[in-house]
Write a protein that holds these residues in place. Structure first.
Motif, PDB file in Angstrom:
ATOM      1  N   ARG A  93       0.704  -1.304   0.034  1.00 20.65           N
ATOM      2  CA  ARG A  93       0.008   0.253   0.018  1.00 20.65           C
ATOM      3  C   ARG A  93       0.935   1.208  -0.025  1.00 20.65           C
ATOM      4  O   ARG A  93       0.548   2.165  -0.679  1.00 20.65           O
ATOM      5  N   LEU A  94       1.902   1.004   0.627  1.00 16.56           N
ATOM      6  CA  LEU A  94       3.025   2.246   0.830  1.00 16.56           C
ATOM      7  C   LEU A  94       3.644   2.510  -0.440  1.00 16.56           C
ATOM      8  O   LEU A  94       3.878   3.609  -1.176  1.00 16.56           O
ATOM      9  N   VAL A  95       3.995   1.403  -1.334  1.00 17.16           N
ATOM     10  CA  VAL A  95       4.372   1.295  -2.799  1.00 17.16           C
ATOM     11  C   VAL A  95       3.510   2.162  -3.793  1.00 17.16           C
ATOM     12  O   VAL A  95       3.994   3.008  -4.443  1.00 17.16           O
ATOM     13  N   GLU A  96       2.397   1.920  -3.521  1.00 15.34           N
ATOM     14  CA  GLU A  96       1.341   2.411  -4.732  1.00 15.34           C
ATOM     15  C   GLU A  96       1.165   4.190  -4.136  1.00 15.34           C
ATOM     16  O   GLU A  96       1.052   4.931  -5.043  1.00 15.34           O
ATOM     17  N   GLY A  97       1.393   4.489  -2.788  1.00 20.84           N
ATOM     18  CA  GLY A  97       1.434   5.897  -2.450  1.00 20.84           C
ATOM     19  C   GLY A  97       2.599   6.519  -2.967  1.00 20.84           C
ATOM     20  O   GLY A  97       2.368   7.751  -3.251  1.00 20.84           O
ATOM     21  N   VAL A  98       4.056   5.955  -3.061  1.00 20.03           N
ATOM     22  CA  VAL A  98       4.966   6.275  -3.511  1.00 20.03           C
ATOM     23  C   VAL A  98       4.870   6.682  -5.222  1.00 20.03           C
ATOM     24  O   VAL A  98       5.125   7.661  -5.468  1.00 20.03           O
ATOM     25  N   GLY A  99       4.044   5.811  -5.802  1.00 19.53           N
ATOM     26  CA  GLY A  99       3.855   6.058  -7.230  1.00 19.53           C
ATOM     27  C   GLY A  99       2.829   7.424  -7.349  1.00 19.53           C
ATOM     28  O   GLY A  99       3.048   7.919  -8.274  1.00 19.53           O
ATOM     29  N   GLN A 100       1.917   7.493  -6.598  1.00 17.79           N
ATOM     30  CA  GLN A 100       1.043   8.810  -6.663  1.00 17.79           C
ATOM     31  C   GLN A 100       1.541   9.765  -6.240  1.00 17.79           C
ATOM     32  O   GLN A 100       1.366  10.829  -6.821  1.00 17.79           O
ATOM     33  N   PHE A 101       2.793   9.787  -5.505  1.00 14.90           N
ATOM     34  CA  PHE A 101       3.599  10.990  -5.094  1.00 14.90           C
ATOM     35  C   PHE A 101       4.215  11.265  -6.201  1.00 14.90           C
ATOM     36  O   PHE A 101       4.588  12.589  -6.432  1.00 14.90           O
ATOM     37  N   LEU A 102       5.168  10.468  -7.026  1.00 15.73           N
ATOM     38  CA  LEU A 102       5.812  10.774  -7.958  1.00 15.73           C
ATOM     39  C   LEU A 102       4.973  11.398  -9.277  1.00 15.73           C
ATOM     40  O   LEU A 102       5.530  12.375  -9.747  1.00 15.73           O
ATOM     41  N   LYS A 103       3.657  10.967  -9.619  1.00 14.77           N
ATOM     42  CA  LYS A 103       2.859  11.955 -10.366  1.00 14.77           C
ATOM     43  C   LYS A 103       2.663  12.951  -9.946  1.00 14.77           C
ATOM     44  O   LYS A 103       2.395  13.890 -10.906  1.00 14.77           O
ATOM     45  N   GLN A 104       2.355  13.281  -8.644  1.00 18.93           N
ATOM     46  CA  GLN A 104       2.230  14.738  -8.343  1.00 18.93           C
ATOM     47  C   GLN A 104       3.399  15.594  -8.567  1.00 18.93           C
ATOM     48  O   GLN A 104       3.330  16.584  -8.773  1.00 18.93           O
ATOM     49  N   LEU A 105       4.595  14.961  -8.315  1.00 21.51           N
ATOM     50  CA  LEU A 105       5.937  15.794  -8.741  1.00 21.51           C
ATOM     51  C   LEU A 105       5.727  16.182  -9.976  1.00 21.51           C
ATOM     52  O   LEU A 105       5.943  17.452 -10.383  1.00 21.51           O
ATOM     53  N   LYS A 106       5.367  15.397 -10.934  1.00 16.47           N
ATOM     54  CA  LYS A 106       5.408  15.688 -12.263  1.00 16.47           C
ATOM     55  C   LYS A 106       4.412  16.740 -12.629  1.00 16.47           C
ATOM     56  O   LYS A 106       4.657  17.515 -13.357  1.00 16.47           O
ATOM     57  N   ALA A 107       3.170  16.505 -11.984  1.00 14.50           N
ATOM     58  CA  ALA A 107       2.115  17.517 -11.927  1.00 14.50           C
ATOM     59  C   ALA A 107       2.439  19.044 -11.639  1.00 14.50           C
ATOM     60  O   ALA A 107       2.134  20.065 -12.205  1.00 14.50           O
ATOM     61  N   ARG A 108       3.512  19.087 -10.980  1.00 14.73           N
ATOM     62  CA  ARG A 108       3.937  20.250 -10.588  1.00 14.73           C
ATOM     63  C   ARG A 108       5.264  20.862 -11.113  1.00 14.73           C
ATOM     64  O   ARG A 108       5.935  21.673 -10.750  1.00 14.73           O
ATOM     65  N   GLY A 109       5.489  20.205 -12.161  1.00 14.38           N
ATOM     66  CA  GLY A 109       6.772  20.625 -13.081  1.00 14.38           C
ATOM     67  C   GLY A 109       8.050  20.045 -12.874  1.00 14.38           C
ATOM     68  O   GLY A 109       9.100  20.410 -13.225  1.00 14.38           O
ATOM     69  N   ILE A 110       8.133  19.162 -11.790  1.00 19.62           N
ATOM     70  CA  ILE A 110       9.503  18.695 -11.242  1.00 19.62           C
ATOM     71  C   ILE A 110       9.878  17.493 -11.883  1.00 19.62           C
ATOM     72  O   ILE A 110       9.000  16.409 -12.022  1.00 19.62           O
ATOM     73  N   ALA A 111      11.063  17.531 -12.702  1.00 21.70           N
ATOM     74  CA  ALA A 111      11.591  16.323 -13.219  1.00 21.70           C
ATOM     75  C   ALA A 111      12.364  15.354 -12.247  1.00 21.70           C
ATOM     76  O   ALA A 111      12.481  15.729 -11.132  1.00 21.70           O
ATOM     77  N   VAL A 112      12.080  13.911 -12.448  1.00 21.28           N
ATOM     78  CA  VAL A 112      12.552  12.932 -11.589  1.00 21.28           C
ATOM     79  C   VAL A 112      13.250  11.893 -12.223  1.00 21.28           C
ATOM     80  O   VAL A 112      12.885  11.505 -13.333  1.00 21.28           O
ATOM     81  N   LEU A 113      14.543  11.611 -11.776  1.00 24.89           N
ATOM     82  CA  LEU A 113      15.331  10.448 -12.100  1.00 24.89           C
ATOM     83  C   LEU A 113      15.158   9.410 -11.025  1.00 24.89           C
ATOM     84  O   LEU A 113      15.485   9.656  -9.865  1.00 24.89           O
ATOM     85  N   LEU A 114      14.445   8.350 -11.382  1.00 24.99           N
ATOM     86  CA  LEU A 114      13.992   7.477 -10.342  1.00 24.99           C
ATOM     87  C   LEU A 114      15.120   6.039 -10.664  1.00 24.99           C
ATOM     88  O   LEU A 114      14.721   5.400 -11.764  1.00 24.99           O
ATOM     89  N   ILE A 115      15.521   5.784  -9.565  1.00 22.61           N
ATOM     90  CA  ILE A 115      16.280   4.706  -9.639  1.00 22.61           C
ATOM     91  C   ILE A 115      15.496   3.589  -8.892  1.00 22.61           C
ATOM     92  O   ILE A 115      15.070   3.908  -7.828  1.00 22.61           O
ATOM     93  N   GLU A 116      14.944   2.372  -9.508  1.00 24.04           N
ATOM     94  CA  GLU A 116      13.992   1.623  -8.964  1.00 24.04           C
ATOM     95  C   GLU A 116      14.219  -0.045  -9.384  1.00 24.04           C
ATOM     96  O   GLU A 116      14.453  -0.057 -10.478  1.00 24.04           O
ATOM     97  N   GLN A 117      13.951  -0.982  -8.474  1.00 24.72           N
ATOM     98  CA  GLN A 117      14.160  -2.167  -8.805  1.00 24.72           C
ATOM     99  C   GLN A 117      12.837  -2.735  -9.395  1.00 24.72           C
ATOM    100  O   GLN A 117      12.834  -3.589 -10.256  1.00 24.72           O
ATOM    101  N   LYS A 118      11.629  -2.227  -8.850  1.00 26.19           N
ATOM    102  CA  LYS A 118      10.334  -2.672  -9.036  1.00 26.19           C
ATOM    103  C   LYS A 118      10.016  -2.231 -10.475  1.00 26.19           C
ATOM    104  O   LYS A 118       9.770  -1.209 -10.770  1.00 26.19           O
ATOM    105  N   LEU A 119      10.056  -3.029 -11.525  1.00 28.83           N
ATOM    106  CA  LEU A 119       9.739  -2.690 -12.697  1.00 28.83           C
ATOM    107  C   LEU A 119       8.410  -2.240 -12.938  1.00 28.83           C
ATOM    108  O   LEU A 119       8.097  -1.261 -14.012  1.00 28.83           O
ATOM    109  N   THR A 120       7.266  -2.884 -12.357  1.00 27.28           N
ATOM    110  CA  THR A 120       5.981  -2.712 -12.767  1.00 27.28           C
ATOM    111  C   THR A 120       5.657  -1.130 -12.423  1.00 27.28           C
ATOM    112  O   THR A 120       5.126  -0.413 -13.122  1.00 27.28           O
ATOM    113  N   ILE A 121       5.960  -0.419 -11.346  1.00 22.36           N
ATOM    114  CA  ILE A 121       5.811   0.793 -10.875  1.00 22.36           C
ATOM    115  C   ILE A 121       6.784   1.967 -11.668  1.00 22.36           C
ATOM    116  O   ILE A 121       6.189   2.830 -12.115  1.00 22.36           O
TER     117      ILE A 121
END
Length: 231
Positions: A165-193
């Motif tokens: 459930r927290l993983v899903e929250g992080v995904g929503q958090f990242l989308k909110q960053l993009k909505a505010r115009g912030i670029a993200v370089l995401l290092i991630e093991q979980k391919l799905t997210i």
């Protein structure tokens, strides 16, 4: 926005990165994928001036190589390390205050914004950060970095060890960053997210980029996934 070319990096005599090239555009989420030891975290540390590096690291047209880490941060880059570096004896609110960008111009984020994103932090704002759960510490690290009002944020393994459930929250958090115009370089093991939230992705192997494309490109690249990503 961020353009990396022919980036090499070392830990002592160990040559870890071998000519890495990639870029992150304004408001873009770019996933940096690969197995442990492929060079992803070293790339992040090289960008932030934390390891010996050579090559070109252009941030908004200015060379970052040779600058100190605090100078890089002040230029508009944020970094959330995998180690979740919080101040354990300070409260949640004090950790957020320390991350705040102090300037005459108000930043895009306030403590109230952080509490709206993660209500758990508001409930524990007067609690020492050292007694938070791993997930709460990850939330706090993300939020403290945002308080510095970066234009690009590098996030290393934000979902490591988190409940679904927290993983899903992080995904929503990242989308909110993009909505505010912030670029993200995401290092991630979980391919799905990573494929769900990113605009483009790079795959690293043995210190080099072995694939670049869209999430859909990678979904169709069975050979790349088998060789460089799947266990």
């Amino acid at each position: 926005m961020l353009k990396i070319d022919q980036l090499h990096a070392w830990y002592g005599k160990s040559h870890v990165l071998h000519g890495v090239a990639m870029q992150v555009g304004t408001g873009e989420i770019v996933a940096l994928l690969g197995r442990n030891g492929s060079g992803r975290s070293t790339t992040a540390k090289a960008i932030m001036g934390l390891v010996e590096a050579q090559g070109s690291l252009l941030w908004q047209g200015r060379q970052l190589l040779g600058k100190k880490t605090f100078e890089i941060a002040q230029s508009g880059l944020g970094y959330v390390p995998e180690s979740r570096d919080i101040f354990p004896t300070l409260t949640v609110a004090q950790n957020l205050w320390l991350g705040q960008k102090h300037s005459r111009q108000a930043g895009r984020w306030s403590q109230d914004d952080m509490y709206r994103l993660f209500p758990q932090l508001q409930a524990r704002q007067h609690t020492e950060a050292g007694v938070l759960s791993g997930g709460e510490q990850q939330m706090l690290t993300l939020c403290r970095t945002l308080m510095g009002d970066p234009d690009l944020i590098i996030i290393d393994e934000p979902t490591e060890g988190l409940a679904p459930r927290l993983v899903e929250g992080v995904g929503q958090f990242l989308k909110q960053l993009k909505a505010r115009g912030i670029a993200v370089l995401l290092i991630e093991q979980k391919l799905t997210i990573a494929l769900d939230v990113s605009d483009r992705c790079y795959v690293m192997g043995h210190g080099s980029v072995v694939f670049e494309g869209t999430p859909e490109d990678l979904r169709q690249a069975d050979a790349i996934r088998r060789e460089w990503l799947e266990v």
